[in-house]
Design a protein around this motif. Structure first.
Motif, PDB file in Angstrom:
ATOM      1  N   LEU A 113      49.755  41.601  47.604  1.00 26.52           N
ATOM      2  CA  LEU A 113      50.404  41.235  46.352  1.00 26.52           C
ATOM      3  C   LEU A 113      51.891  41.557  46.369  1.00 26.52           C
ATOM      4  O   LEU A 113      52.305  42.638  46.814  1.00 26.52           O
ATOM      5  N   ASP A 114      52.673  40.636  45.867  1.00 25.11           N
ATOM      6  CA  ASP A 114      54.088  40.853  45.552  1.00 25.11           C
ATOM      7  C   ASP A 114      54.182  42.112  44.691  1.00 25.11           C
ATOM      8  O   ASP A 114      53.497  42.244  43.669  1.00 25.11           O
ATOM      9  N   ASP A 115      55.049  43.049  45.090  1.00 22.37           N
ATOM     10  CA  ASP A 115      55.135  44.295  44.325  1.00 22.37           C
ATOM     11  C   ASP A 115      55.844  44.130  42.989  1.00 22.37           C
ATOM     12  O   ASP A 115      55.929  45.091  42.214  1.00 22.37           O
ATOM     13  N   GLY A 116      56.326  42.918  42.697  1.00 16.52           N
ATOM     14  CA  GLY A 116      56.910  42.664  41.390  1.00 16.52           C
ATOM     15  C   GLY A 116      55.918  42.113  40.372  1.00 16.52           C
ATOM     16  O   GLY A 116      56.284  41.854  39.218  1.00 16.52           O
ATOM     17  N   LEU A 117      54.665  41.952  40.771  1.00 19.33           N
ATOM     18  CA  LEU A 117      53.663  41.443  39.835  1.00 19.33           C
ATOM     19  C   LEU A 117      53.387  42.466  38.736  1.00 19.33           C
ATOM     20  O   LEU A 117      53.331  43.666  38.995  1.00 19.33           O
ATOM     21  N   PRO A 118      53.147  42.003  37.499  1.00 18.70           N
ATOM     22  CA  PRO A 118      52.837  42.940  36.419  1.00 18.70           C
ATOM     23  C   PRO A 118      51.443  43.540  36.575  1.00 18.70           C
ATOM     24  O   PRO A 118      50.545  42.931  37.177  1.00 18.70           O
ATOM     25  N   LEU A 119      51.254  44.725  36.029  1.00 15.31           N
ATOM     26  CA  LEU A 119      49.993  45.445  36.155  1.00 15.31           C
ATOM     27  C   LEU A 119      48.830  44.651  35.565  1.00 15.31           C
ATOM     28  O   LEU A 119      47.724  44.660  36.116  1.00 15.31           O
ATOM     29  N   PHE A 120      49.075  43.951  34.439  1.00 12.90           N
ATOM     30  CA  PHE A 120      47.972  43.240  33.811  1.00 12.90           C
ATOM     31  C   PHE A 120      47.418  42.152  34.735  1.00 12.90           C
ATOM     32  O   PHE A 120      46.220  41.858  34.704  1.00 12.90           O
ATOM     33  N   PHE A 121      48.276  41.587  35.580  1.00  7.38           N
ATOM     34  CA  PHE A 121      47.775  40.546  36.467  1.00  7.38           C
ATOM     35  C   PHE A 121      47.036  41.158  37.650  1.00  7.38           C
ATOM     36  O   PHE A 121      46.061  40.580  38.154  1.00  7.38           O
ATOM     37  N   TYR A 122      47.471  42.342  38.094  1.00 11.13           N
ATOM     38  CA  TYR A 122      46.698  43.052  39.114  1.00 11.13           C
ATOM     39  C   TYR A 122      45.275  43.290  38.616  1.00 11.13           C
ATOM     40  O   TYR A 122      44.304  43.073  39.359  1.00 11.13           O
ATOM     41  N   HIS A 123      45.139  43.737  37.392  1.00 10.06           N
ATOM     42  CA  HIS A 123      43.810  44.007  36.851  1.00 10.06           C
ATOM     43  C   HIS A 123      42.973  42.729  36.772  1.00 10.06           C
ATOM     44  O   HIS A 123      41.758  42.752  37.037  1.00 10.06           O
ATOM     45  N   ALA A 124      43.611  41.609  36.422  1.00 10.37           N
ATOM     46  CA  ALA A 124      42.878  40.337  36.368  1.00 10.37           C
ATOM     47  C   ALA A 124      42.371  39.947  37.752  1.00 10.37           C
ATOM     48  O   ALA A 124      41.221  39.489  37.906  1.00 10.37           O
ATOM     49  N   LEU A 125      43.190  40.135  38.784  1.00  9.50           N
ATOM     50  CA  LEU A 125      42.766  39.829  40.148  1.00  9.50           C
ATOM     51  C   LEU A 125      41.674  40.788  40.617  1.00  9.50           C
ATOM     52  O   LEU A 125      40.714  40.379  41.283  1.00  9.50           O
ATOM     53  N   ALA A 126      41.828  42.065  40.278  1.00 10.50           N
ATOM     54  CA  ALA A 126      40.827  43.051  40.680  1.00 10.50           C
ATOM     55  C   ALA A 126      39.470  42.722  40.068  1.00 10.50           C
ATOM     56  O   ALA A 126      38.426  42.905  40.718  1.00 10.50           O
ATOM     57  N   ALA A 127      39.480  42.222  38.827  1.00 12.29           N
ATOM     58  CA  ALA A 127      38.223  41.842  38.184  1.00 12.29           C
ATOM     59  C   ALA A 127      37.563  40.662  38.886  1.00 12.29           C
ATOM     60  O   ALA A 127      36.331  40.555  38.931  1.00 12.29           O
ATOM     61  N   GLU A 128      38.372  39.772  39.448  1.00 11.28           N
ATOM     62  CA  GLU A 128      37.842  38.580  40.117  1.00 11.28           C
ATOM     63  C   GLU A 128      37.450  38.854  41.567  1.00 11.28           C
ATOM     64  O   GLU A 128      36.478  38.277  42.080  1.00 11.28           O
ATOM     65  N   MET A 129      38.211  39.695  42.259  1.00 13.62           N
ATOM     66  CA  MET A 129      38.047  39.841  43.706  1.00 13.62           C
ATOM     67  C   MET A 129      37.547  41.216  44.137  1.00 13.62           C
ATOM     68  O   MET A 129      37.043  41.370  45.248  1.00 13.62           O
ATOM     69  N   GLY A 130      37.735  42.205  43.271  1.00 16.28           N
ATOM     70  CA  GLY A 130      37.482  43.581  43.656  1.00 16.28           C
ATOM     71  C   GLY A 130      38.746  44.227  44.180  1.00 16.28           C
ATOM     72  O   GLY A 130      39.470  43.637  45.000  1.00 16.28           O
ATOM     73  N   ALA A 131      39.039  45.444  43.734  1.00 17.59           N
ATOM     74  CA  ALA A 131      40.282  46.113  44.101  1.00 17.59           C
ATOM     75  C   ALA A 131      40.395  46.340  45.606  1.00 17.59           C
ATOM     76  O   ALA A 131      41.498  46.357  46.161  1.00 17.59           O
ATOM     77  N   ALA A 132      39.243  46.482  46.294  1.00 18.19           N
ATOM     78  CA  ALA A 132      39.276  46.767  47.733  1.00 18.19           C
ATOM     79  C   ALA A 132      39.858  45.611  48.536  1.00 18.19           C
ATOM     80  O   ALA A 132      40.325  45.818  49.666  1.00 18.19           O
ATOM     81  N   ARG A 133      39.853  44.413  47.956  1.00 14.92           N
ATOM     82  CA  ARG A 133      40.384  43.251  48.675  1.00 14.92           C
ATOM     83  C   ARG A 133      41.867  43.013  48.371  1.00 14.92           C
ATOM     84  O   ARG A 133      42.450  42.059  48.888  1.00 14.92           O
TER      85      ARG A 133
END
Length: 380
Positions: A113-133
């Motif tokens: 992930l681009d380190d400029g992405l907002p935290l809320f979008f990280y959480h949305a991706l983690a919900a879809e893919m799993g944080a380990a990925r």
């Protein structure tokens, strides 16, 4: 004559070369893709400029292609903007952009992930893919961006020359009784007339004791005859920043200021002299503080002395890597571009910041602007 006739824009070929290097890093790290958000990194790699909002827009870079992830109603606008060729995939208002991205990433693959992405979008991706990925792609991106090409250096040089000329005009404008707001407005107008992307990107104009506040004071100020003057401003050319500070007085005779000014200039030169290929960024900050300590200033971050790092990288962001700061062991490399600004602050009295930028070549450092000449002579 517009700047486009004096210095070329970043070409599509250069952006393709940047992508090729990024893809090599993707493969070397065993990643499926890198996700670029609406950040300067999206601009850097694809040429697409977009401002962040709650609706995600960005690019998924895989070893084979680019997918632009775009809100459905913005597609027609994106199609009109400069960007490298790639497939535009849309998501509608009731749909999840994170789910669309997850479907595009190879089963079980890891996404950086681009380190400029907002935290809320990280959480949305983690919900879809799993944080380990999910992986931090900041290091991959920053390692590429902090090494500037000849074309990038040329754009930064042009922007610096433009802003230095504005500083010269300001020096001729200043007189007792002028308001800092008048100077700020003048600087913005001159930047615009000279062809900057959108006038001044920022502007700090401080007089007297306000110069001891590194980023300026609130409210308007009026220049007194014997005031210290600090002007810090910059602009953008094709997205690349300038950033120059000059501190001076209109008349000589203030021995305390003049002595401190020459210490500041000595510290600035020490940073330049310490810049060698392979030297740790921290060693440049150390060099500045050693000069100040010799003159009984500091030590460390104590005042009177240097309250912040000695410099910062510059490019598409006004503050980016490399940071010239204690604890940063990153080695200097050819192509790095950064400020040299070991400010000295005397609380409640005055501050002196001489800020010029430099870039590294294989043979050593080069100034982008020549340092100031003296306490009442801000130009060489």
């Amino acid at each position: 004559m517009s700047w486009q006739h004096r210095v070329p824009r970043i070409t599509e070929d250069e952006r393709q070369n940047r992508l090729a290097r990024l893809r090599k890093m993707i493969e070397a790290e065993g990643l499926a893709a890198v996700l670029l958000g609406p950040t300067e990194s999206l601009h850097y790699f694809t040429g697409l400029v977009w401002h962040p909002s709650e609706r995600f827009l960005g690019a998924l870079v895989t070893p084979a292609t680019i997918f632009y992830i775009v809100p459905g109603f913005e597609r027609s606008r994106v199609e009109t903007l400069p960007h490298l060729p790639g497939e535009i995939l849309v998501w509608e208002e009731e749909e999840s952009s994170a789910a669309l991205i997850a479907r595009l990433v190879a089963q079980g693959g890891r996404l950086a992930l681009d380190d400029g992405l907002p935290l809320f979008f990280y959480h949305a991706l983690a919900a879809e893919m799993g944080a380990a990925r999910l992986a931090d792609g900041g290091r991959l991106i920053r390692d590429l961006r902090c090494i500037k090409s000849a074309a990038e250096i040329a754009l930064i040089q042009y922007a610096m020359d433009l802003t230095l000329d504005v500083h010269r005009q300001v020096h001729g404008l200043l007189k007792p009784g002028i308001k800092s707001s008048e100077v700020v407005d003048f600087i913005d107008r001159q930047h615009r007339q000279a062809g900057a992307d959108a006038g001044s990107t920022f502007c700090i104009v401080s007089f007297g004791a306000a110069t001891s506040l590194p980023h300026g004071a609130d409210g308007d100020q009026v220049l007194g005859r014997h005031d210290v003057i600090l002007v810090d401003t910059g602009c953008r050319i094709d997205g690349y920043h300038s950033d120059i500070t000059r501190t001076y007085m209109l008349e000589g005779g203030n021995s305390a200021f003049e002595r401190a000014w020459w210490i500041e200039r000595e510290a600035q030169q020490a940073v330049f002299d310490a810049a060698r290929i392979g030297a740790a960024c921290s060693s440049l900050d150390d060099a500045a503080r050693k000069v100040l300590a010799k003159h009984s200033l500091g030590p460390d971050y104590r005042l009177p002395g240097l309250p912040h790092r000695a410099g910062h990288g510059l490019g598409l962001e006004i503050h980016e890597e490399p940071y010239i700061v204690r604890g940063n062991d990153a080695p200097l490399a050819a192509g790095m571009c950064f400020s040299n600004e070991p400010m000295i602050v005397f609380p409640g009295k005055f501050g002196i910041r001489l800020e010029d930028h430099m870039y590294m070549t294989a043979e050593g450092p080069c100034w982008l602007t020549n340092p100031a000449a003296g306490p009442t002579e801000p130009f060489s």
